[in-house]
Design an enzyme around this catalytic site. Structure first.
Site, PDB file in Angstrom:
ATOM      1  CG  ASP A 176       2.739  -5.367 -10.244  1.00 53.09           C
ATOM      2  OD1 ASP A 176       2.348  -4.496  -9.449  1.00 53.09           O
ATOM      3  OD2 ASP A 176       3.455  -6.323  -9.892  1.00 53.09           O
TER       4      ASP A 176
ATOM      5  CG  ASP B  40       0.881  -2.296   3.249  1.00 57.15           C
ATOM      6  OD1 ASP B  40       0.343  -1.497   2.459  1.00 57.15           O
ATOM      7  OD2 ASP B  40       1.819  -3.044   2.908  1.00 57.15           O
TER       8      ASP B  40
ATOM      9  CG  ASP C 224      -2.098  -4.937  -7.841  1.00 57.19           C
ATOM     10  OD1 ASP C 224      -1.862  -5.831  -8.666  1.00 57.19           O
ATOM     11  OD2 ASP C 224      -1.347  -4.663  -6.896  1.00 57.19           O
TER      12      ASP C 224
HETATM   13  P1  ATP Z   1       5.633  -3.013  -5.129  1.00 55.42           P
HETATM   14  O1  ATP Z   1       6.191  -1.769  -5.657  1.00 55.42           O
HETATM   15  O2  ATP Z   1       6.642  -3.887  -4.529  1.00 55.42           O
HETATM   16  O3  ATP Z   1       4.721  -3.749  -6.065  1.00 55.42           O
HETATM   17  P2  ATP Z   1       3.203  -2.706  -3.692  1.00 55.42           P
HETATM   18  O4  ATP Z   1       2.818  -1.798  -2.575  1.00 55.42           O
HETATM   19  O5  ATP Z   1       2.457  -2.568  -4.967  1.00 55.42           O
HETATM   20  O6  ATP Z   1       4.747  -2.536  -3.892  1.00 55.42           O
HETATM   21  P3  ATP Z   1       2.224  -5.387  -3.702  1.00 55.42           P
HETATM   22  O7  ATP Z   1       2.757  -6.589  -3.010  1.00 55.42           O
HETATM   23  O8  ATP Z   1       2.153  -5.351  -5.173  1.00 55.42           O
HETATM   24  O9  ATP Z   1       3.096  -4.178  -3.170  1.00 55.42           O
HETATM   25  O10 ATP Z   1       0.803  -5.130  -3.068  1.00 55.42           O
HETATM   26  C1  ATP Z   1      -0.197  -4.334  -3.673  1.00 55.42           C
HETATM   27  C2  ATP Z   1      -1.023  -3.619  -2.616  1.00 55.42           C
HETATM   28  O11 ATP Z   1      -1.647  -4.554  -1.759  1.00 55.42           O
HETATM   29  C3  ATP Z   1      -0.216  -2.724  -1.680  1.00 55.42           C
HETATM   30  O12 ATP Z   1      -0.002  -1.453  -2.238  1.00 55.42           O
HETATM   31  C4  ATP Z   1      -1.099  -2.678  -0.462  1.00 55.42           C
HETATM   32  O13 ATP Z   1      -2.165  -1.784  -0.642  1.00 55.42           O
HETATM   33  C5  ATP Z   1      -1.673  -4.073  -0.422  1.00 55.42           C
HETATM   34  N1  ATP Z   1      -0.846  -4.997   0.398  1.00 55.42           N
HETATM   35  C6  ATP Z   1       0.155  -5.791  -0.016  1.00 55.42           C
HETATM   36  N2  ATP Z   1       0.664  -6.511   0.984  1.00 55.42           N
HETATM   37  C7  ATP Z   1      -0.031  -6.170   2.082  1.00 55.42           C
HETATM   38  C8  ATP Z   1      -0.001  -6.581   3.448  1.00 55.42           C
HETATM   39  N3  ATP Z   1       0.893  -7.484   3.882  1.00 55.42           N
HETATM   40  N4  ATP Z   1      -0.886  -6.015   4.295  1.00 55.42           N
HETATM   41  C9  ATP Z   1      -1.799  -5.117   3.867  1.00 55.42           C
HETATM   42  N5  ATP Z   1      -1.864  -4.694   2.608  1.00 55.42           N
HETATM   43  C10 ATP Z   1      -1.008  -5.204   1.714  1.00 55.42           C
HETATM   44 MG    MG Z   2       2.611  -3.860  -6.734  1.00 55.03          MG
END
Ligand code: ATP
Ligand code: MG
Length: 451
Positions: A74, A148, A76
């Site tokens: 997805d 993170d 963001d």
């Molecule tokens: P995925 O491939 O699972 O979507 P993702 O890194 O995009 O991995 P998301 O949960 O969609 O994970 O989160 C989007 C963004 O938000 C992350 O890339 C990170 O920058 C931030 N983020 C998400 N969770 C946290 C957290 N617990 N602490 C700090 N930043 C976070």
């Molecule tokens: Mg994501």
């Protein structure tokens, strides 16, 4: 030297609003992401925000994945527009969340999550350092700092196809390293779920967790216990659906994150040893996900917890209970024992229970029962489950092949199969009772009610 100094400054917990660090800006040839690789919705949302005079970037996992040639799940978007301003620009949008409000913008079938840059201090923590409030707006730089891992803090600007990097994310991405921004221990205290994210993302991306990021995990693992069960379940599901479930479970165990921390996993990992059933089922889930085939969460959970049900089922049968009541009792034993700990939402637990319950029905292969069973809406899932059990050596292959032929067969073939089963004594009740009363030797095939 200066770079070192800047890194040091970035790690300071307070006074974040005053920090000013220049990000690295990478042009297209150095990251390879063309704007046409964004989804239609992501491009539209960033473009419209920018045209209205706001800053807007694709951020986080999508940028990381595109740089790695992985298709993002997805997109963001991060912006300096407030939620109200974003909502005002997009007719099909709604503001969600109470503590930190974000905007969901719908474009065609897609939903883009738009967040306003977060900032402020991380001083809003409780006595264990857990972030309690996370709701003030900030600059792009502060927003990067709150994320993170360095590879998750990259911003992509579609207007000039640049990647903006405040934390050496591009360097770490090229080195396939997962590095926590700031001080890892403190970041885990702020939000323990980051430990699970580290394991999941490392497995998903094939990255190493940087030593300084990895090291504090074991000592902070206990903090996960205090996280709400529903959030843990969500994270656990992401982990299981990552296409690397088996690798993730192994890694969780290695990092000391499994036992006593994650109730649902506890059960699984306790049983894991070299359980061929679990290994097979996770491998099959992983390959389905990698091949973009649908995976049923209920089915997956049913396989994860099956060993517990199966063990109790066998014991009850050995104690003289009949197959079906023994199975129902075993299921309710497992459900009561785990109870709320698991936080499995009802929509999944219902499927899970059905798949389990139906396992006892493969036994009945005479009269009208096999026909009735075929009409059961969950027959197919239950059959796939049986096939998995048989692959793991838990059930006679002959039974699976019988049901396979019965599904495909025409009327005459089905009659012949029923006759065949009858001749094999499959459902001779007297014989069954005798067999089940006899004590079960260790090493016998577990009772799946299979002849
Ligand atoms: P995925 O491939 O699972 O979507 P993702 O890194 O995009 O991995 P998301 O949960 O969609 O994970 O989160 C989007 C963004 O938000 C992350 O890339 C990170 O920058 C931030 N983020 C998400 N969770 C946290 C957290 N617990 N602490 C700090 N930043 C976070
Ligand atoms: Mg994501």
């Amino acid at each position: 030297m200066i770079r070192k100094l800047i890194r040091k400054v970035l790690e300071l917990p307070s006074g974040m609003g005053k920090r000013r660090a220049k990000p690295r800006v990478f042009p297209l040839p150095q990251h390879g992401i063309r704007r046409d690789q964004l989804s239609h919705a992501a491009l539209k949302v960033t473009t419209r925000l920018q045209e209205a005079g706001y800053a807007a970037f694709v951020v986080g996992g999508a940028v990381r994945d595109l740089m790695l040639n992985v298709e993002p799940k997805d997109f963001d978007v991060a912006t300096n527009a407030t939620p109200e301003q974003v909502h005002h620009l997009f007719r099909r949008s709604r503001i969600i969340g109470r503590r930190f409000r974000i905007v969901h913008v719908m474009v065609g079938p897609e939903t883009i999550e738009v967040t306003t840059f977060r900032g402020g201090s991380v001083d809003d923590t409780n006595e264990t350092g857990r972030i309690m409030a996370d709701n003030s707006f900030g600059s792009q730089e502060e927003d990067a700092h709150r994320r993170d891992f360095t590879v998750n803090a990259l911003f992509y600007d579609p207007s000039d196809e640049t990647v903006i990097d405040y934390h050496h994310g591009v360097k770490d991405l090229n080195a396939k390293k997962l590095v926590m921004i700031g001080q890892p221990a403190r970041r885990y205290q702020e939000d323990p779920v980051r430990m699970l994210r580290a394991v999941r993302l490392a497995a998903k991306l094939g990255f190493q967790i940087d030593e300084a990021t990895r090291k504090p995990i074991r000592a902070h693992a206990h903090l996960l216990k205090k996280e709400p069960a529903a959030r843990l379940f969500d994270e656990m599901l992401k982990l299981l659906m990552s296409g690397q479930a088996y690798a993730c479970l192994k890694k969780l165990r290695e990092e000391g994150l499994a036992r006593g921390v994650f109730p649902l996993l506890d059960a699984v990992i306790d049983e894991q040893g070299d359980d061929p059933f679990l290994e097979l089922s996770l491998a099959s889930t992983d390959s389905r996900i990698r091949a973009d085939k649908p995976v049923s969460v209920g089915f997956l959970l049913a396989t994860l917890l099956w060993r517990q049900v199966e063990r109790r089922w066998t014991q009850r049968i050995a104690a003289g209970e009949k197959s079906m009541p023994a199975l129902l009792d075993a299921i309710s034993d497992v459900e009561t024992e785990q109870d709320n700990d698991f936080a499995i939402p009802r929509r999944f637990s219902v499927t899970m229970r059905e798949i389990w319950t139906l396992q006892a029905r493969f036994d009945s292969r005479t009269g009208a029962r096999p026909y009735r069973f075929l009409e059961q809406p969950r027959f197919r899932a239950a059959y796939d489950f049986l096939a998995l059990r048989s692959e793991a050596g838990e059930v006679d292959r002959e039974l699976v092949s019988w049901w396979e032929r019965f599904q495909r067969g025409d009327d005459a073939e089905r009659e012949a199969l029923i006759a065949e089963a009858k001749a094999g004594g499959a459902t001779d009740p007297a014989k069954k009772r005798r067999r089940r009363r006899s004590p079960r030797r260790k090493g016998d095939a577990p009772a799946g009610g299979v002849e």
